[in-house]
Scaffold this active site. Sequence first.
Site, PDB file in Angstrom:
ATOM      1  N   VAL A  64       0.600  -1.299   0.011  1.00 55.55           N
ATOM      2  CA  VAL A  64      -0.062  -0.071  -0.050  1.00 55.55           C
ATOM      3  C   VAL A  64       0.858   1.323  -0.028  1.00 55.55           C
ATOM      4  CG1 VAL A  64      -2.036  -1.238   1.123  1.00 55.55           C
ATOM      5  CG2 VAL A  64      -0.253   0.020   2.482  1.00 55.55           C
ATOM      6  N   SER A 141      -5.279   4.053  16.360  1.00 60.94           N
ATOM      7  CA  SER A 141      -4.623   3.553  17.473  1.00 60.94           C
ATOM      8  C   SER A 141      -4.813   4.264  18.647  1.00 60.94           C
ATOM      9  CB  SER A 141      -3.232   2.989  17.507  1.00 60.94           C
ATOM     10  OG  SER A 141      -2.439   2.629  18.577  1.00 60.94           O
ATOM     11  N   TYR A 154       5.516   6.041  15.065  1.00 60.01           N
ATOM     12  CA  TYR A 154       4.182   5.273  15.287  1.00 60.01           C
ATOM     13  C   TYR A 154       3.121   6.226  15.776  1.00 60.01           C
ATOM     14  CZ  TYR A 154       0.684   1.643  16.018  1.00 60.01           C
ATOM     15  OH  TYR A 154      -0.485   0.690  16.044  1.00 60.01           O
ATOM     16  N   ALA A 156       3.170   9.509  15.250  1.00 62.28           N
ATOM     17  CA  ALA A 156       3.038  10.320  14.279  1.00 62.28           C
ATOM     18  C   ALA A 156       1.949   9.882  13.397  1.00 62.28           C
ATOM     19  CB  ALA A 156       4.309  10.696  13.551  1.00 62.28           C
ATOM     20  N   LYS A 158      -0.153   7.558  13.613  1.00 66.78           N
ATOM     21  CA  LYS A 158      -1.547   7.210  13.839  1.00 66.78           C
ATOM     22  C   LYS A 158      -2.552   8.580  14.173  1.00 66.78           C
ATOM     23  CE  LYS A 158      -1.417   2.796  13.270  1.00 66.78           C
ATOM     24  NZ  LYS A 158      -2.428   1.976  12.264  1.00 66.78           N
ATOM     25  N   ILE A 187      -4.123  -5.618  21.202  1.00 66.37           N
ATOM     26  CA  ILE A 187      -4.933  -6.580  20.394  1.00 66.37           C
ATOM     27  C   ILE A 187      -3.837  -7.850  20.164  1.00 66.37           C
ATOM     28  CG2 ILE A 187      -6.247  -7.301  18.474  1.00 66.37           C
ATOM     29  CD1 ILE A 187      -7.635  -4.828  20.131  1.00 66.37           C
TER      30      ILE A 187
END
Length: 247
Positions: A64, A141, A154, A156, A158, A187
Amino acid sequence: MTAKFEGKVVLITGAASGIGRATAIKLAEQGASLSLCDINEDALSQVVKELPTAKKHMYLKCDVGVSARCEAAVQHTLASLGKIDFVFNCAGVNPTALEITETTDEYFDKLVNTNLRGPYNITRAVVPHLKEGGAIVNVSSTAGLRATKGFSIYCATKFGIIGFTKAMALELGPKGIRVNAVAPGPIDTPTMAGNVAGGNANDELIASIALGRLGQPDDVADVVVFLFSEESKFMNGSIVEVHGGSR
């Protein structure tokens, strides 16, 4: 099970495992035809084997972070399944706890290209083909709502997904297309930080959750399915936390 999504086509990225896989199974059970995308083509083929065979499904290897691959995935889906009603931007890379001085350009690019650029690439490619009544769900998140030490890049990505989701909700809402996001907490997937860290990491996570357990992919999948359904028809620009009461 009620076929709430009979006649609907859903494109799901990150569909080979975890939340993407769980959501694919639930949507297929409720009548949807699916276009499943992931970088792990072998795992995707196994997911397709788990889906009800009465419907037409397809799968595509897709990074992606590469815009041309996303355009091709959308075009192949349209050619094979005829339309796209819903999009679940689930592809993502979980973080490693690193101080900023320990991070590299390669680590930055990996997280940003998948977690932030990926939803942008897919959304840009698919929007011209979505009709009124369509919907997009993105994955943020709890780290997109509350900063976490050691996860600066991470966070930044989310936090960025939340801004992107809310902006797209304003842009697409007048066309009758809703855009929302889920913000999962811990999770239980193979790439979850606690599982990667090992030791007592998960015990500490569980102690911080009011419900006393880790989340399961199905817990998030249920919310995603709801956000595509008519029951959420006035939700647009919403960020739904799914964390069991995490502190």
